[in-house]
Design an enzyme around this catalytic site. Structure first.
Site, mmCIF file in Angstrom:
data_model
loop_
_atom_site.group_PDB
_atom_site.id
_atom_site.type_symbol
_atom_site.label_atom_id
_atom_site.label_comp_id
_atom_site.label_asym_id
_atom_site.label_seq_id
_atom_site.Cartn_x
_atom_site.Cartn_y
_atom_site.Cartn_z
ATOM 1 N N ASP A 37 1.826 -32.291 -19.453
ATOM 2 C CA ASP A 37 1.620 -33.680 -18.801
ATOM 3 C C ASP A 37 0.080 -33.670 -18.475
ATOM 4 O O ASP A 37 -0.759 -32.734 -18.475
ATOM 5 C CB ASP A 37 2.247 -33.548 -17.413
ATOM 6 N N ASN A 85 10.288 -42.187 -21.321
ATOM 7 C CA ASN A 85 9.253 -42.769 -21.858
ATOM 8 C C ASN A 85 9.449 -43.957 -22.492
ATOM 9 O O ASN A 85 8.456 -44.776 -22.547
ATOM 10 C CB ASN A 85 8.508 -41.889 -22.475
#
Length: 257
Positions: A37, A85
């Site tokens: 991340d 996503n």
């Protein structure tokens, strides 16, 4: 690079060597899951574009796998693209998919890793599906680290897919529903997961300071240890990795006992 930065880099390398020297390889996790991340926030802080942030994150992967090889890790699961996503704007998603496809090709070409896809193929473009299949076939004989590339992956989706696979398998065998209901247990569902026949993750690392799993390997991480690191993924260093291993080794895993 100024003198202060050079000295800081030297101290970090010396510290990393010290940590590595005290690392007990018998206590190293065999399977590490990584939630990589912070690419976009790293790019923003560096004055770069989002695509450059994703590219920097991609460039970190082989370095990270090299560290894993040095410390006898056997399986690594890299969360490259979640099912969520796909909701990102197309101007970001398009380049990101291209970068991920490049990562898969690079891992397969390296010759040190056995690539395995975990995720829903149906969500992925045809070209990426072909690249993943080719990577798996090309590396099937490799005896190095198994690298699970989690692309189009969601923990809830995996469990739903496992149940669907289990039901279809029972249907193909002509198993009555009542008999299936009697036979269903944790091991049966586990045999239909994306990671079937693999050990569950011992350690899950998440970078960027976020302290949540966001649906990562919900089934497999029931007894995993978690390590949350403040640094953004593109800036993740070997010393950060070694700290995670040291922290893991210091924990007493009781598995509910």
């Amino acid at each position: 690079m100024n003198l202060r930065d050079k000295l800081r880099g030297l101290l970090v390398r010396l510290y990393a060597r010290r940590v590595e020297g005290h690392l007990d390889h018998a206590q190293v996790p065999k399977h590490i899951g990584v939630i990589m991340d912070g690419n976009r926030r790293w790019a923003k802080a560096a004055g770069s574009t989002t695509a450059q942030g994703h590219r920097a994150g991609a460039d970190k992967i082989e370095e990270f796998l090299g560290w894993c090889t040095e410390t006898d890790v056997q399986v690594v699961t890299l969360w490259l693209l979640s099912t969520d996503n796909f909701d990102r704007p197309q101007e970001e998603l398009g380049p990101l998919l291209g970068i991920i496809e490049d990562v898969v090709r690079s891992l397969a070409a390296d010759g040190r890793w056995r690539v395995h896809h975990v995720g829903t193929m149906d969500l992925l473009p045809a070209g990426m599906q072909a690249t993943l299949k080719e990577a798996e076939e090309a590396t099937a004989h490799v005896e190095g680290i198994v690298v699970n590339v989690a692309i189009g992956y969601g923990g809830r989706q995996e469990i739903a897919d496992a149940v669907r696979s289990m039901l279809l398998d029972a249907h193909d065998k002509g198993t009555p529903l009542e008999d299936l209901a009697e036979a269903v247990d944790v091991d049966m569902i586990g045999r239909h997961l994306y990671t079937k026949a693999q050990p569950d993750p011992d350690l899950v690392i998440r970078t960027s300071g976020e302290q949540r799993l966001s649906g990562f390997m919900l089934w497999q991480t029931a007894h995993s240890e978690y390590y949350f690191c403040e640094v953004f993924w593109p800036a993740f260093r070997k010393v950060d990795f070694l700290r995670a291993l040291r922290d893991y080794a210091a924990r007493h895993r009781r598995y509910g006992g």
